[in-house]
Motif scaffolding. Structure first.
Motif, PDB file in Angstrom:
ATOM      1  N   SER A  69       0.933  -1.300  -0.042  1.00 43.43           N
ATOM      2  CA  SER A  69       0.027  -0.194   0.086  1.00 43.43           C
ATOM      3  C   SER A  69       0.792   1.228  -0.078  1.00 43.43           C
ATOM      4  O   SER A  69       0.713   2.072  -0.712  1.00 43.43           O
ATOM      5  CB  SER A  69      -1.012  -0.083   1.296  1.00 43.43           C
TER       6      SER A  69
ATOM      7  N   GLU B 289      -1.631   6.056  10.157  1.00 41.71           N
ATOM      8  CA  GLU B 289      -2.690   6.740   9.542  1.00 41.71           C
ATOM      9  C   GLU B 289      -4.065   6.223   9.895  1.00 41.71           C
ATOM     10  O   GLU B 289      -4.420   5.130   9.810  1.00 41.71           O
ATOM     11  CB  GLU B 289      -2.584   6.933   8.036  1.00 41.71           C
TER      12      GLU B 289
ATOM     13  N   LYS C  28     -12.540   8.416  -0.340  1.00 43.74           N
ATOM     14  CA  LYS C  28     -12.878   7.112   0.541  1.00 43.74           C
ATOM     15  C   LYS C  28     -14.419   7.206   1.224  1.00 43.74           C
ATOM     16  O   LYS C  28     -14.622   6.297   1.654  1.00 43.74           O
ATOM     17  CB  LYS C  28     -11.970   7.165   1.808  1.00 43.74           C
TER      18      LYS C  28
HETATM   19  O1  DO4 Z   1      -3.503   6.846   2.719  1.00 47.18           O
HETATM   20  C1  DO4 Z   1      -4.314   6.518   1.990  1.00 47.18           C
HETATM   21  C2  DO4 Z   1      -5.295   5.141   2.207  1.00 47.18           C
HETATM   22  C3  DO4 Z   1      -4.642   4.052   2.619  1.00 47.18           C
HETATM   23  C4  DO4 Z   1      -5.636   2.948   2.653  1.00 47.18           C
HETATM   24  O2  DO4 Z   1      -6.782   3.039   2.863  1.00 47.18           O
HETATM   25  C5  DO4 Z   1      -4.856   1.620   3.026  1.00 47.18           C
HETATM   26  O3  DO4 Z   1      -3.595   1.409   2.884  1.00 47.18           O
HETATM   27  O4  DO4 Z   1      -5.659   0.460   3.040  1.00 47.18           O
END
Ligand code: DO4
Ligand code: MG
Length: 273
Positions: free
Chosen positions: A75, A102, A170
Protein backbone atom coordinates in the motif's frame (compact mmCIF):
# COMPACT_ATOMS: atom_id res chain seq x y z
CA UNK A 1 -17.86 -18.92 17.15
CA UNK A 2 -19.25 -16.63 14.45
CA UNK A 3 -22.01 -14.15 15.07
CA UNK A 4 -24.48 -13.27 12.30
CA UNK A 5 -26.92 -10.37 12.22
CA UNK A 6 -29.83 -11.34 9.99
CA UNK A 7 -33.34 -10.25 9.06
CA UNK A 8 -34.56 -12.99 11.45
CA UNK A 9 -32.44 -11.98 14.44
CA UNK A 10 -28.98 -12.86 15.68
CA UNK A 11 -27.47 -16.32 15.17
CA UNK A 12 -24.28 -17.98 16.28
CA UNK A 13 -22.40 -20.54 14.22
CA UNK A 14 -20.53 -22.91 16.51
CA UNK A 15 -18.47 -25.34 14.43
CA UNK A 16 -21.09 -25.44 11.68
CA UNK A 17 -24.11 -25.68 14.00
CA UNK A 18 -26.36 -22.63 14.08
CA UNK A 19 -28.26 -21.36 17.13
CA UNK A 20 -30.60 -18.44 17.61
CA UNK A 21 -29.40 -15.87 20.16
CA UNK A 22 -32.70 -14.89 21.79
CA UNK A 23 -33.72 -11.30 22.52
CA UNK A 24 -30.47 -9.93 21.25
CA UNK A 25 -30.29 -6.24 20.52
CA UNK A 26 -27.21 -5.93 18.30
CA UNK A 27 -25.75 -2.77 19.82
CA UNK A 28 -26.28 -4.00 23.36
CA UNK A 29 -24.99 -7.51 22.59
CA UNK A 30 -21.72 -6.56 20.93
CA UNK A 31 -20.97 -3.98 23.63
CA UNK A 32 -21.53 -6.32 26.56
CA UNK A 33 -18.40 -6.95 28.59
CA UNK A 34 -18.76 -10.74 28.47
CA UNK A 35 -19.77 -11.08 24.81
CA UNK A 36 -18.11 -14.46 24.24
CA UNK A 37 -19.62 -16.03 27.36
CA UNK A 38 -23.05 -14.66 26.52
CA UNK A 39 -22.94 -16.03 23.00
CA UNK A 40 -21.50 -19.33 24.22
CA UNK A 41 -24.50 -19.64 26.57
CA UNK A 42 -26.81 -19.53 23.53
CA UNK A 43 -25.12 -22.50 21.84
CA UNK A 44 -26.92 -25.78 22.23
CA UNK A 45 -30.21 -24.14 23.27
CA UNK A 46 -32.09 -22.96 20.18
CA UNK A 47 -30.69 -24.92 17.21
CA UNK A 48 -31.85 -23.99 13.72
CA UNK A 49 -32.16 -26.70 11.10
CA UNK A 50 -31.33 -24.40 8.20
CA UNK A 51 -29.61 -21.05 8.09
CA UNK A 52 -30.37 -18.91 5.06
CA UNK A 53 -27.33 -16.85 3.95
CA UNK A 54 -29.69 -14.58 1.99
CA UNK A 55 -30.93 -13.16 5.31
CA UNK A 56 -27.50 -11.90 6.43
CA UNK A 57 -27.21 -8.17 7.15
CA UNK A 58 -24.11 -6.04 7.68
CA UNK A 59 -22.86 -6.72 11.24
CA UNK A 60 -23.29 -3.09 12.24
CA UNK A 61 -26.04 -0.80 13.55
CA UNK A 62 -24.83 2.26 15.46
CA UNK A 63 -21.10 1.62 15.26
CA UNK A 64 -18.87 4.01 13.32
CA UNK A 65 -16.28 2.58 10.97
CA UNK A 66 -12.71 3.90 10.99
CA UNK A 67 -9.83 2.78 8.84
CA UNK A 68 -6.06 2.55 9.06
CA UNK A 69 -3.94 3.21 5.98
CA UNK A 70 -0.47 2.44 4.64
CA UNK A 71 -0.09 -0.51 6.99
CA UNK A 72 1.32 -2.84 4.31
CA UNK A 73 4.44 -2.20 2.19
CA UNK A 74 2.38 -2.80 -0.97
CA UNK A 75 0.00 0.00 0.00
CA UNK A 76 2.88 2.37 0.83
CA UNK A 77 4.41 1.80 -2.61
CA UNK A 78 1.13 2.17 -4.48
CA UNK A 79 0.32 5.50 -2.75
CA UNK A 80 3.81 6.88 -3.41
CA UNK A 81 3.38 6.06 -7.14
CA UNK A 82 -0.17 7.43 -7.47
CA UNK A 83 0.72 10.77 -5.84
CA UNK A 84 4.05 11.33 -7.66
CA UNK A 85 2.68 13.71 -10.27
CA UNK A 86 1.05 15.76 -7.51
CA UNK A 87 4.38 16.15 -5.72
CA UNK A 88 3.47 13.33 -3.36
CA UNK A 89 6.78 13.73 -1.58
CA UNK A 90 7.56 11.28 1.14
CA UNK A 91 4.55 11.47 3.44
CA UNK A 92 3.37 7.93 2.63
CA UNK A 93 6.84 6.61 3.35
CA UNK A 94 6.95 8.62 6.57
CA UNK A 95 3.58 7.41 7.82
CA UNK A 96 4.50 3.80 7.04
CA UNK A 97 7.37 3.95 9.52
CA UNK A 98 6.13 6.62 11.95
CA UNK A 99 4.98 5.70 15.44
CA UNK A 100 1.56 7.28 14.78
CA UNK A 101 -0.46 5.36 12.16
CA UNK A 102 -2.74 6.87 9.55
CA UNK A 103 -6.32 6.59 10.87
CA UNK A 104 -9.32 8.07 9.14
CA UNK A 105 -13.08 8.08 9.53
CA UNK A 106 -14.70 5.80 6.94
CA UNK A 107 -18.44 5.37 7.50
CA UNK A 108 -21.36 5.58 9.86
CA UNK A 109 -23.13 2.30 10.59
CA UNK A 110 -26.17 3.30 8.57
CA UNK A 111 -24.11 3.83 5.42
CA UNK A 112 -22.38 0.42 5.52
CA UNK A 113 -23.58 -2.21 3.04
CA UNK A 114 -23.73 -5.91 3.87
CA UNK A 115 -23.04 -9.10 1.89
CA UNK A 116 -24.45 -9.38 -1.66
CA UNK A 117 -25.38 -5.69 -1.68
CA UNK A 118 -24.12 -3.02 -4.04
CA UNK A 119 -20.97 -1.05 -3.42
CA UNK A 120 -20.42 2.03 -5.58
CA UNK A 121 -17.74 3.75 -7.58
CA UNK A 122 -17.87 7.54 -7.76
CA UNK A 123 -19.15 8.94 -11.05
CA UNK A 124 -16.38 11.58 -10.97
CA UNK A 125 -13.60 9.00 -10.46
CA UNK A 126 -11.69 7.27 -13.25
CA UNK A 127 -9.70 4.80 -11.17
CA UNK A 128 -11.61 2.83 -8.53
CA UNK A 129 -10.50 -0.18 -6.53
CA UNK A 130 -11.72 -2.40 -3.72
CA UNK A 131 -9.50 -2.60 -0.64
CA UNK A 132 -9.86 -5.94 1.19
CA UNK A 133 -9.16 -5.41 4.87
CA UNK A 134 -9.29 -7.41 8.07
CA UNK A 135 -11.64 -5.34 10.20
CA UNK A 136 -11.63 -5.30 13.99
CA UNK A 137 -14.66 -4.99 16.24
CA UNK A 138 -13.64 -3.05 19.33
CA UNK A 139 -15.93 -2.69 22.35
CA UNK A 140 -16.50 0.58 24.25
CA UNK A 141 -13.72 -0.36 26.70
CA UNK A 142 -11.22 -0.50 23.80
CA UNK A 143 -10.87 -4.30 23.73
CA UNK A 144 -10.81 -6.13 20.40
CA UNK A 145 -13.65 -8.64 20.69
CA UNK A 146 -13.92 -9.92 17.15
CA UNK A 147 -13.16 -9.41 13.52
CA UNK A 148 -14.92 -9.30 10.20
CA UNK A 149 -14.12 -8.58 6.56
CA UNK A 150 -14.17 -5.04 5.18
CA UNK A 151 -14.03 -3.46 1.76
CA UNK A 152 -12.61 0.09 1.83
CA UNK A 153 -13.75 1.15 -1.67
CA UNK A 154 -11.41 3.88 -2.91
CA UNK A 155 -11.00 6.34 -5.79
CA UNK A 156 -7.28 6.25 -6.46
CA UNK A 157 -7.17 9.11 -8.98
CA UNK A 158 -8.88 11.47 -6.53
CA UNK A 159 -6.65 10.38 -3.63
CA UNK A 160 -3.55 10.60 -5.86
CA UNK A 161 -4.35 14.10 -7.13
CA UNK A 162 -3.99 15.57 -3.66
CA UNK A 163 -3.82 13.83 -0.26
CA UNK A 164 -6.26 16.41 1.09
CA UNK A 165 -8.87 14.80 -1.16
CA UNK A 166 -8.64 11.57 0.85
CA UNK A 167 -12.08 11.97 2.49
CA UNK A 168 -13.71 12.34 -0.94
CA UNK A 169 -11.78 9.36 -2.29
CA UNK A 170 -12.84 7.22 0.65
CA UNK A 171 -16.16 8.42 2.06
CA UNK A 172 -19.17 8.39 -0.25
CA UNK A 173 -22.41 6.41 -0.61
CA UNK A 174 -21.71 2.69 -1.00
CA UNK A 175 -18.00 3.00 -0.21
CA UNK A 176 -17.92 0.61 2.75
CA UNK A 177 -18.95 -3.04 2.96
CA UNK A 178 -18.67 -5.26 6.03
CA UNK A 179 -19.51 -8.88 6.72
CA UNK A 180 -20.59 -11.59 6.57
CA UNK A 181 -20.16 -12.26 10.33
CA UNK A 182 -18.17 -11.42 13.42
CA UNK A 183 -15.59 -14.05 14.28
CA UNK A 184 -15.40 -13.89 18.06
CA UNK A 185 -11.66 -13.88 18.35
CA UNK A 186 -9.37 -11.08 19.53
CA UNK A 187 -6.45 -12.15 17.33
CA UNK A 188 -5.76 -14.14 14.19
CA UNK A 189 -2.51 -15.97 13.43
CA UNK A 190 0.02 -14.25 11.16
CA UNK A 191 -0.40 -16.94 8.48
CA UNK A 192 -4.05 -15.88 8.04
CA UNK A 193 -4.66 -15.31 4.32
CA UNK A 194 -6.69 -12.46 2.83
CA UNK A 195 -7.80 -13.03 -0.76
CA UNK A 196 -9.41 -10.74 -3.30
CA UNK A 197 -11.11 -11.75 -6.52
CA UNK A 198 -12.90 -9.45 -8.94
CA UNK A 199 -15.09 -11.14 -11.55
CA UNK A 200 -16.45 -9.47 -14.69
CA UNK A 201 -19.05 -11.25 -16.84
CA UNK A 202 -18.30 -14.41 -14.84
CA UNK A 203 -14.51 -14.32 -15.41
CA UNK A 204 -11.83 -13.36 -12.89
CA UNK A 205 -10.20 -10.07 -13.96
CA UNK A 206 -8.17 -9.72 -10.78
CA UNK A 207 -6.94 -12.15 -8.14
CA UNK A 208 -4.54 -11.40 -5.34
CA UNK A 209 -3.69 -12.43 -1.82
CA UNK A 210 -1.66 -11.46 1.20
CA UNK A 211 -1.26 -12.65 4.77
CA UNK A 212 -1.38 -10.93 8.12
CA UNK A 213 2.38 -11.48 8.36
CA UNK A 214 2.65 -8.51 5.95
CA UNK A 215 0.66 -6.21 8.24
CA UNK A 216 3.23 -3.81 9.68
CA UNK A 217 1.33 -2.88 12.82
CA UNK A 218 -0.27 -4.89 15.58
CA UNK A 219 -4.09 -4.66 15.55
CA UNK A 220 -3.93 -3.77 19.25
CA UNK A 221 -1.62 -0.85 18.51
CA UNK A 222 -4.08 0.51 15.90
CA UNK A 223 -6.95 0.16 18.38
CA UNK A 224 -4.99 1.98 21.09
CA UNK A 225 -4.29 4.93 18.80
CA UNK A 226 -7.96 5.13 17.81
CA UNK A 227 -9.03 5.21 21.46
CA UNK A 228 -6.45 7.83 22.51
CA UNK A 229 -8.86 10.75 22.33
CA UNK A 230 -12.07 9.13 21.07
CA UNK A 231 -14.80 7.25 22.88
CA UNK A 232 -17.23 4.88 21.21
CA UNK A 233 -20.29 4.12 23.36
CA UNK A 234 -21.61 1.65 20.75
CA UNK A 235 -18.21 0.14 19.99
CA UNK A 236 -16.42 0.74 16.69
CA UNK A 237 -15.11 -1.10 13.64
CA UNK A 238 -11.53 -0.47 12.54
CA UNK A 239 -10.32 -1.54 9.10
CA UNK A 240 -6.64 -2.45 9.27
CA UNK A 241 -5.52 -1.39 5.77
CA UNK A 242 -5.01 -3.17 2.49
CA UNK A 243 -2.10 -5.35 1.45
CA UNK A 244 -3.59 -6.12 -1.97
CA UNK A 245 -3.48 -3.40 -4.62
CA UNK A 246 -4.29 -4.30 -8.26
CA UNK A 247 -1.92 -3.10 -11.00
CA UNK A 248 -2.34 0.53 -12.07
CA UNK A 249 -4.24 -0.34 -15.27
CA UNK A 250 -7.06 -1.96 -13.29
CA UNK A 251 -10.25 -0.12 -12.43
CA UNK A 252 -13.60 -1.47 -11.27
CA UNK A 253 -16.62 -1.36 -13.56
CA UNK A 254 -20.34 -1.51 -12.95
CA UNK A 255 -21.49 -5.14 -12.61
CA UNK A 256 -18.16 -6.41 -11.25
CA UNK A 257 -18.44 -8.94 -8.44
CA UNK A 258 -15.96 -8.46 -5.60
CA UNK A 259 -15.15 -11.42 -3.36
CA UNK A 260 -12.96 -10.97 -0.30
CA UNK A 261 -12.10 -14.04 1.75
CA UNK A 262 -10.30 -14.24 5.07
CA UNK A 263 -9.37 -17.57 6.67
CA UNK A 264 -11.76 -18.61 9.45
CA UNK A 265 -14.13 -15.68 8.81
CA UNK A 266 -15.53 -16.50 5.36
CA UNK A 267 -16.24 -14.51 2.20
CA UNK A 268 -17.70 -11.05 1.75
CA UNK A 269 -19.27 -10.75 -1.71
CA UNK A 270 -20.59 -7.52 -3.22
CA UNK A 271 -21.31 -6.25 -6.69
CA UNK A 272 -20.55 -2.84 -8.13
CA UNK A 273 -23.73 -0.84 -8.80
O1 DO4 B 1 -3.45 6.80 2.64
C1 DO4 B 1 -4.38 6.48 1.99
C2 DO4 B 1 -5.31 5.38 2.27
C3 DO4 B 1 -4.62 4.10 2.60
C4 DO4 B 1 -5.53 2.93 2.77
O2 DO4 B 1 -6.75 3.01 2.78
C5 DO4 B 1 -4.93 1.61 2.94
O3 DO4 B 1 -3.70 1.48 2.97
O4 DO4 B 1 -5.70 0.65 3.06
MG1 MG C 1 -7.77 1.05 2.89
Amino acid sequence: MKLYRTTNGVFVDDAGNFYHVPEADWDELICCANLSARVRAATGKNPVSSFDPATILAPVVNQDVWAAGVTYYRSRNARIEESKAAGGGDFYDRVYSAERPELFFKATGRSVVGPRSAVRIRSDAKWSVPEPELTLLINPAGAIVGCTIGNDMSSRDIEGENPLYLPQAKVYDGSCALGPCILLSAALPSETTIQLEVARHGKAVFQGSTTLAELKREPRELAQFLFRENSFPHGVFLMTGTGIVPKDDFTLASGDVIRISVDRIGTLENYVA
